[in-house]
Design a protein around this motif. Structure first.
Motif, short mmCIF file in Angstrom:
data_model
loop_
_atom_site.label_atom_id
_atom_site.label_comp_id
_atom_site.label_asym_id
_atom_site.label_seq_id
_atom_site.Cartn_x
_atom_site.Cartn_y
_atom_site.Cartn_z
N HIS A 134 -7.57 32.40 14.26
CA HIS A 134 -6.65 33.56 14.29
C HIS A 134 -5.41 33.29 13.45
CE1 HIS A 134 -4.64 37.12 15.66
NE2 HIS A 134 -3.65 36.42 16.20
N ALA A 135 -4.87 32.07 13.57
CA ALA A 135 -3.68 31.73 12.79
C ALA A 135 -3.98 31.74 11.29
CB ALA A 135 -3.15 30.37 13.21
N HIS A 136 -5.14 31.21 10.92
CA HIS A 136 -5.52 31.22 9.50
C HIS A 136 -5.66 32.65 8.99
CE1 HIS A 136 -6.22 26.97 8.41
NE2 HIS A 136 -6.38 26.81 9.72
N ASP A 137 -6.19 33.53 9.82
CA ASP A 137 -6.31 34.94 9.43
C ASP A 137 -4.94 35.55 9.19
OD1 ASP A 137 -9.05 34.83 9.63
OD2 ASP A 137 -9.14 35.75 11.62
N ILE A 138 -3.99 35.24 10.05
CA ILE A 138 -2.63 35.79 9.91
C ILE A 138 -2.02 35.36 8.59
CG2 ILE A 138 -0.27 35.64 10.80
CD1 ILE A 138 -1.49 35.59 13.61
N TRP A 139 -2.11 34.07 8.28
CA TRP A 139 -1.48 33.59 7.04
C TRP A 139 -2.21 34.12 5.81
CZ3 TRP A 139 0.95 31.32 10.99
CH2 TRP A 139 2.27 30.90 10.76
N ARG A 140 -3.52 34.25 5.89
CA ARG A 140 -4.26 34.77 4.74
C ARG A 140 -3.97 36.25 4.50
NH1 ARG A 140 -9.00 34.32 6.63
NH2 ARG A 140 -9.25 36.53 7.12
N ASP A 141 -3.81 37.00 5.59
CA ASP A 141 -3.68 38.46 5.47
C ASP A 141 -2.24 38.94 5.38
OD1 ASP A 141 -6.44 38.52 5.68
OD2 ASP A 141 -6.42 38.98 7.83
N ARG A 142 -1.29 38.24 5.99
CA ARG A 142 0.07 38.76 6.12
C ARG A 142 1.13 37.97 5.36
NH1 ARG A 142 1.49 39.26 12.21
NH2 ARG A 142 3.48 39.78 11.20
N ALA A 143 0.94 36.69 5.17
CA ALA A 143 1.96 35.90 4.47
C ALA A 143 1.95 36.27 2.99
CB ALA A 143 1.70 34.41 4.64
N PRO A 144 3.11 36.46 2.38
CA PRO A 144 3.14 36.78 0.96
C PRO A 144 2.39 35.77 0.08
CG PRO A 144 5.27 37.25 1.91
CD PRO A 144 4.46 36.59 2.99
N MET A 145 2.37 34.50 0.47
CA MET A 145 1.66 33.50 -0.32
C MET A 145 0.16 33.46 -0.02
SD MET A 145 3.93 32.52 -2.31
CE MET A 145 2.98 31.29 -3.17
N ARG A 146 -0.28 34.23 0.99
CA ARG A 146 -1.70 34.43 1.29
C ARG A 146 -2.47 33.14 1.61
NH1 ARG A 146 0.07 38.87 1.83
NH2 ARG A 146 -0.73 40.80 0.93
N ARG A 147 -1.77 32.18 2.18
CA ARG A 147 -2.45 30.94 2.59
C ARG A 147 -1.52 30.14 3.49
NH1 ARG A 147 -0.50 26.28 0.21
NH2 ARG A 147 0.71 26.52 -1.72
N GLU A 200 20.80 21.86 7.68
CA GLU A 200 19.95 23.01 7.37
C GLU A 200 18.59 22.91 8.08
OE1 GLU A 200 20.85 25.70 5.80
OE2 GLU A 200 22.84 24.87 5.40
N VAL A 201 18.10 24.05 8.51
CA VAL A 201 16.74 24.18 9.02
C VAL A 201 16.00 25.07 8.02
CG1 VAL A 201 15.26 25.03 10.89
CG2 VAL A 201 17.47 23.94 11.42
N ILE A 202 15.10 24.48 7.25
CA ILE A 202 14.49 25.17 6.12
C ILE A 202 13.08 25.62 6.51
CG2 ILE A 202 13.84 24.99 3.70
CD1 ILE A 202 15.86 22.67 3.47
N LEU A 203 12.89 26.93 6.55
CA LEU A 203 11.57 27.49 6.83
C LEU A 203 10.62 27.28 5.66
CD1 LEU A 203 12.18 30.95 8.54
CD2 LEU A 203 10.85 29.05 9.47
N LEU A 204 9.39 26.92 5.97
CA LEU A 204 8.34 26.75 4.96
C LEU A 204 7.09 27.42 5.50
CD1 LEU A 204 7.74 25.37 2.18
CD2 LEU A 204 6.71 23.54 3.53
N ASP A 205 7.08 28.76 5.43
CA ASP A 205 5.97 29.48 6.05
C ASP A 205 5.29 30.45 5.11
OD1 ASP A 205 7.84 31.49 5.84
OD2 ASP A 205 7.81 32.06 7.96
N GLY A 206 5.42 30.22 3.80
CA GLY A 206 4.77 31.10 2.83
C GLY A 206 5.28 32.51 2.84
N GLY A 207 6.49 32.69 3.38
CA GLY A 207 7.10 34.01 3.42
C GLY A 207 6.69 34.85 4.62
N LEU A 208 5.97 34.28 5.58
CA LEU A 208 5.55 35.07 6.73
C LEU A 208 6.74 35.65 7.48
CD1 LEU A 208 3.02 35.97 8.34
CD2 LEU A 208 3.47 34.05 9.86
N ASN A 209 7.87 34.93 7.44
CA ASN A 209 9.07 35.42 8.12
C ASN A 209 9.57 36.76 7.55
OD1 ASN A 209 11.65 34.78 6.21
ND2 ASN A 209 10.05 33.26 5.91
N LEU A 210 9.11 37.13 6.38
CA LEU A 210 9.53 38.39 5.76
C LEU A 210 8.76 39.58 6.30
CD1 LEU A 210 9.61 37.15 2.05
CD2 LEU A 210 11.54 37.29 3.64
N THR A 211 7.68 39.33 7.01
CA THR A 211 6.81 40.42 7.46
C THR A 211 7.09 40.77 8.91
OG1 THR A 211 5.02 38.96 8.20
CG2 THR A 211 5.04 39.61 5.88
#
Length: 246
Positions: A199-212, A235-246
């Motif tokens: 399910h998590a892999h589906d979310i990142w593939r379908d919704r994260a701007p970086m698609r992975r 600093e706390v640096i997010l590295l989530d392929g842009g998922l935080n934008l969605t």
């Protein structure tokens, strides 16, 4: 351990025989650091990796305060210095967020012991050496986007990472300028631990701007960049392929 004084920076990376930790320790070794590899039970893999990288391996159960403290002491005993501490080791297992009874007090204690208290113990044990680091000491806590957004494998896990994010900021203010403290907060990372999280892999593939999802090397690259920037702290640096934008 026999003392082998190092003229190169020394980095201790917890949980570094696989996944993110292995990628980080390989990257730091490639960047010219002496590395101390750690695991709780992967002794054979740890010793092989340390030998390959010209570093040292130390086994420790971070849920046991004496062993966590001894991990930092073992690094100092081996090399006589410690410049970098990467608190990467952590534990997690799925518990539905709405099943409050399933997240027992015992679950909370186990998760907090490894994900929050152990990094604190290691920071405390390493601090005198980090303060003496020639270029200034640096701590990087590997946390999670679950500590920033209401996500994650369980409420205890997310809460432990949110707490570690805040500890990062508190320590950055308390220990500057001699020791910098930052956090890297990945989203899903493609590792052996997450390979069955369909399910998590589906979310990142379908919704994260970086698609992975991230690869471990993506996290290692960011950790190395944080360590290389002598001005960055708190600093706390997010590295989530842009998922935080969605």
């Amino acid at each position: 351990m026999t003392l082998e004084p190092s003229d190169r920076p020394v980095a201790l990376v917890t949980g570094s025989t696989s996944g993110i930790g292995e990628a980080v320790v390989r990257r730091l070794a490639a960047d010219g650091m002496r590395v101390v590899v750690h695991s709780r039970n992967s002794t054979e893999a740890g010793e092989a990796l340390a030998a390959e990288l010209g570093g040292a391996y130390v086994r420790a159960d971070l849920a046991v305060e004496e062993e966590a403290r001894g991990l930092a002491e073992a690094a100092l005993d081996r090399y006589g210095r410690l410049d970098v501490l990467v608190n990467n080791a952590g534990i997690s297992w799925p518990i539905p967020h709405d099943d409050l009874a399933a997240a027992t007090p015992a679950d909370w204690r186990q998760v907090l012991e490894v994900n929050l208290i152990a990094p604190w113990v290691l920071c405390t044990a390493a601090l005198p050496a980090l303060r003496e680091a020639p270029a200034g000491g640096s701590i990087v806590n590997v946390t999670s986007h679950a500590g920033v957004r209401p996500k994650g494998s369980s409420v205890p896990y997310a809460a432990s990472k949110a707490a570690l994010n805040h500890v990062t900021r508190l320590l950055a203010a308390a220990l500057a300028p001699g020791v910098r403290v930052n956090a890297v907060a990945p989203g899903l990372v493609d590792t052996a631990m997450t390979k069955d999280w369909a399910h998590a892999h589906d979310i990142w593939r379908d919704r994260a701007p970086m698609r992975r999802p991230a690869q471990p090397a993506d996290v290692a690259d960011l950790v190395a960049s944080v360590l290389a920037n002598s001005y960055l702290t708190g600093e706390v640096i997010l590295l989530d392929g842009g998922l935080n934008l969605t």
